[in-house]
Design a protein around this motif. Structure first.
Motif, PDB file in Angstrom:
ATOM      1  N   GLU A 185       0.676  -1.297  -0.043  1.00  0.00           N
ATOM      2  CA  GLU A 185      -0.112   0.038  -0.019  1.00  0.00           C
ATOM      3  C   GLU A 185       0.798   1.269  -0.060  1.00  0.00           C
ATOM      4  O   GLU A 185       1.838   1.508   0.384  1.00  0.00           O
ATOM      5  CB  GLU A 185      -0.856  -0.037   1.074  1.00  0.00           C
ATOM      6  CG  GLU A 185      -1.917  -1.229   1.229  1.00  0.00           C
ATOM      7  CD  GLU A 185      -2.816  -1.272   2.643  1.00  0.00           C
ATOM      8  OE1 GLU A 185      -2.660   0.027   3.424  1.00  0.00           O
ATOM      9  OE2 GLU A 185      -3.844  -1.927   2.681  1.00  0.00           O
ATOM     10  N   SER A 186       0.366   2.312  -0.772  1.00  0.00           N
ATOM     11  CA  SER A 186       0.833   3.616  -0.694  1.00  0.00           C
ATOM     12  C   SER A 186       2.601   3.648  -1.157  1.00  0.00           C
ATOM     13  O   SER A 186       3.214   4.211  -0.521  1.00  0.00           O
ATOM     14  CB  SER A 186       0.826   4.272   0.570  1.00  0.00           C
ATOM     15  OG  SER A 186       1.300   3.660   1.610  1.00  0.00           O
ATOM     16  N   ILE A 187       3.082   2.885  -1.830  1.00  0.00           N
ATOM     17  CA  ILE A 187       4.371   2.824  -2.296  1.00  0.00           C
ATOM     18  C   ILE A 187       4.535   3.236  -3.680  1.00  0.00           C
ATOM     19  O   ILE A 187       3.792   2.746  -4.541  1.00  0.00           O
ATOM     20  CB  ILE A 187       5.397   1.482  -2.340  1.00  0.00           C
ATOM     21  CG1 ILE A 187       5.165   0.951  -0.734  1.00  0.00           C
ATOM     22  CG2 ILE A 187       6.662   1.605  -2.928  1.00  0.00           C
ATOM     23  CD1 ILE A 187       6.126  -0.440  -0.608  1.00  0.00           C
ATOM     24  N   THR A 188       5.183   4.245  -3.966  1.00  0.00           N
ATOM     25  CA  THR A 188       5.186   5.072  -5.259  1.00  0.00           C
ATOM     26  C   THR A 188       6.719   5.075  -5.580  1.00  0.00           C
ATOM     27  O   THR A 188       7.598   4.862  -4.723  1.00  0.00           O
ATOM     28  CB  THR A 188       4.317   6.202  -5.578  1.00  0.00           C
ATOM     29  OG1 THR A 188       4.905   7.330  -4.541  1.00  0.00           O
ATOM     30  CG2 THR A 188       2.813   6.041  -5.119  1.00  0.00           C
ATOM     31  N   GLY A 189       7.043   5.679  -6.900  1.00  0.00           N
ATOM     32  CA  GLY A 189       8.395   6.087  -7.111  1.00  0.00           C
ATOM     33  C   GLY A 189       8.320   6.881  -8.353  1.00  0.00           C
ATOM     34  O   GLY A 189       7.324   6.987  -8.899  1.00  0.00           O
ATOM     35  N   ILE A 190       9.571   7.271  -8.636  1.00  0.00           N
ATOM     36  CA  ILE A 190      10.083   7.898  -9.865  1.00  0.00           C
ATOM     37  C   ILE A 190      11.095   7.474 -10.834  1.00  0.00           C
ATOM     38  O   ILE A 190      12.024   6.783  -9.869  1.00  0.00           O
ATOM     39  CB  ILE A 190      10.228   9.441  -9.682  1.00  0.00           C
ATOM     40  CG1 ILE A 190      11.517   9.690  -8.854  1.00  0.00           C
ATOM     41  CG2 ILE A 190       8.863  10.211  -9.315  1.00  0.00           C
ATOM     42  CD1 ILE A 190      11.860  11.041  -8.510  1.00  0.00           C
ATOM     43  N   VAL A 191      11.011   7.326 -11.961  1.00  0.00           N
ATOM     44  CA  VAL A 191      12.283   6.945 -12.794  1.00  0.00           C
ATOM     45  C   VAL A 191      13.211   7.856 -12.404  1.00  0.00           C
ATOM     46  O   VAL A 191      13.152   8.934 -12.742  1.00  0.00           O
ATOM     47  CB  VAL A 191      11.718   6.942 -14.307  1.00  0.00           C
ATOM     48  CG1 VAL A 191      13.337   6.582 -15.010  1.00  0.00           C
ATOM     49  CG2 VAL A 191      10.710   5.924 -14.473  1.00  0.00           C
ATOM     50  N   THR A 192      14.401   7.474 -12.066  1.00  0.00           N
ATOM     51  CA  THR A 192      15.723   8.048 -11.762  1.00  0.00           C
ATOM     52  C   THR A 192      16.875   7.874 -12.862  1.00  0.00           C
ATOM     53  O   THR A 192      17.762   8.892 -13.072  1.00  0.00           O
ATOM     54  CB  THR A 192      16.307   7.856 -10.206  1.00  0.00           C
ATOM     55  OG1 THR A 192      16.448   6.639 -10.116  1.00  0.00           O
ATOM     56  CG2 THR A 192      15.371   8.544  -9.372  1.00  0.00           C
ATOM     57  N   ARG A 193      16.874   6.700 -13.483  1.00  0.00           N
ATOM     58  CA  ARG A 193      18.015   6.279 -14.466  1.00  0.00           C
ATOM     59  C   ARG A 193      17.426   5.589 -15.487  1.00  0.00           C
ATOM     60  O   ARG A 193      16.834   4.568 -15.256  1.00  0.00           O
ATOM     61  CB  ARG A 193      19.350   5.974 -13.668  1.00  0.00           C
ATOM     62  CG  ARG A 193      20.432   5.676 -14.947  1.00  0.00           C
ATOM     63  CD  ARG A 193      21.529   5.077 -14.042  1.00  0.00           C
ATOM     64  NE  ARG A 193      22.678   4.687 -14.895  1.00  0.00           N
ATOM     65  CZ  ARG A 193      23.573   3.985 -14.680  1.00  0.00           C
ATOM     66  NH1 ARG A 193      23.966   3.340 -13.645  1.00  0.00           N
ATOM     67  NH2 ARG A 193      24.521   3.715 -15.704  1.00  0.00           N
ATOM     68  N   ILE A 194      17.720   5.840 -16.744  1.00  0.00           N
ATOM     69  CA  ILE A 194      17.567   4.937 -17.751  1.00  0.00           C
ATOM     70  C   ILE A 194      18.998   4.557 -18.489  1.00  0.00           C
ATOM     71  O   ILE A 194      19.650   5.300 -18.933  1.00  0.00           O
ATOM     72  CB  ILE A 194      16.598   5.769 -18.946  1.00  0.00           C
ATOM     73  CG1 ILE A 194      15.554   6.309 -18.490  1.00  0.00           C
ATOM     74  CG2 ILE A 194      16.399   4.615 -20.219  1.00  0.00           C
ATOM     75  CD1 ILE A 194      14.557   6.983 -19.212  1.00  0.00           C
TER      76      ILE A 194
END
Length: 410
Positions: A284-293
């Motif tokens: 529950e309530s875990i999100t994220g953002i892309v930091t490296r490609i």
């Protein structure tokens, strides 16, 4: 009065017939599910599986050879930088050092002997040898002159004269050798010989240095603060330099790695929102953002045995990640498009027909076929670029009974 009476009765009959007709038509209408069009937010995702990783995750390798005599770690143990992970028996390295040192001592003795300067006695002996051969060569020259005169007078044979010439040549060659030896003795040891010996001695010193460093690496230490994630050896294992010993990382500072198909990675941007979920972990309530490609693609075999080209991406997490452990697999939805306040309808309302995409709208109480232009597709909603407006009513999941002009009820 009678006419009025009949007129009223006629109206009643017509009303009854009208009601009956409406009821019949109502009962013959097709039952359908509807949706009232409105503006909505829509997101497009890439669904992938990601693996939980620890930041500063490192594999510690052996830098020396020998038997593991102590391994005081196991998976899950917390370590501080500098803590002893394992102890390697350095006795073999010590024996090798002694063996190489003995070779070096023997080679050094030969080097000293080969490069020492000549004594005056050696020089005097060489000079005396030259003088002795000079006398022999001079006497041989005199003998040739005598033989040449006698052979002309016929007193000796031609063979005797030739023997005298051969002896002179022999003495002259011996004199040249003696002079060269004298010059060599006075010059001292050859530079080439010195360089050969010195190169061999340097090689032995290099081997000893390596073994001494190996002895110093007999204690394997934790390179960072962290938790032991995996051990690769046991006590009694024999190690060579370069063999992995343990894996360590910070299990409180986690991130995700996902492998995205190259056909989809072009839509993924740095900073893209990521939704994390797992039915097994009840996340529950875990999100994220892309930091490296990552810049390089690689080949990966799918579960169906198909080789695919993929690109690795890294995802920074936010929220309560206590439920996650290094090595866990979780599902992620990587947002590639995010549009706000647009006209959208459930994907179950749209179908392919003839020259494009269509929906059934409710016109009055009847189904009417209408062509639409679609945009991005979300998880269960599709953007409508043209063909519909707010408050239009569309039919969901239209089946074979729904046709143009068919009466519908909800």
């Amino acid at each position: 009065m009678k006419k009025l009476k009949y007129f009223i009765i006629g109206l009643v009959i017509l009303a009854v017939i009208g009601v009956g007709t409406y009821v019949a038509m109502r009962n013959s209408a097709v039952v359908a599910e509807s949706y009232t069009v409105k503006s909505d937010d829509i997101k497009r995702f890439i669904d992938e599986i990601a693996t939980v990783k620890a930041k500063n995750q490192r594999i510690v390798y052996s830098k020396s050879a020998g038997e593991v005599v102590k391994l005081d770690v196991s998976a899950g143990k917390t370590m501080k930088k500098g803590d002893i992970i394992a102890v390697i028996n350095a006795e073999e390295a010590e024996l090798q050092i002694k063996s190489i040192q003995a070779k070096k001592d023997a080679l050094l003795a030969l080097y000293k002997e080969a490069t020492k300067l000549p004594t005056q006695e050696i020089i005097n002996n060489a000079e005396a040898n030259v003088r002795s051969i000079e006398i022999l060569a001079e006497n041989a020259k005199i003998d040739v002159e005598k033989a040449e005169k006698l052979v002309k007078e016929g007193a000796i044979s031609q063979d005797n004269y030739q023997n005298a010439l051969n002896n002179l040549k022999l003495q002259q060659e011996a004199l040249e050798i003696a002079n060269n030896e004298l010059a060599s003795i006075k010059k001292g040891p050859s530079e080439n010989i010195k360089k050969q010996f010195e190169a061999q001695l340097s090689e032995l010193d290099y081997q000893i240095d390596i073994l001494n460093k190996s002895k110093g690496n007999a204690l394997i230490e934790a390179p960072i603060d962290g938790v032991i994630l995996e051990t690769y050896v046991k006590e009694g294992s024999y190690l060579q330099p370069g063999i992995p010993v343990i894996e360590i990382g910070n299990d409180k500072d986690l991130y995700l790695e996902a492998d995205v198909l190259i056909s989809e990675v072009g839509d993924v941007k740095d900073g893209a929102q990521v939704l994390v979920y797992s039915d097994d972990l009840d996340i529950e309530s875990i999100t994220g953002i892309v930091t490296r490609i990552h810049p390089k693609a690689f080949s990966k075999i799918s579960e169906l045995g198909i080789e695919q080209k993929r690109v690795k991406i890294e995802i920074e997490l936010s929220g309560n990640t206590d439920v996650l452990k290094v090595g866990y697999d979780v599902n992620v939805k990587i947002v590639t498009h995010d549009k706000k306040s647009i006209i959208a309808v459930p994907d179950s309302a749209i179908f392919d027909y003839e020259d494009g995409k269509y929906v059934y709208v409710v016109d009055g109480s009847k189904a009417a076929l209408r062509k639409v232009e679609t945009g991005i597709e979300g998880e269960d909603m599709i953007e409508i670029v043209s063909g519909l407006k707010e408050d239009d009513i569309v039919i969901l999941n239209p089946d074979v009974e729904i046709k143009e002009g068919v009466q519908v009820k909800f």
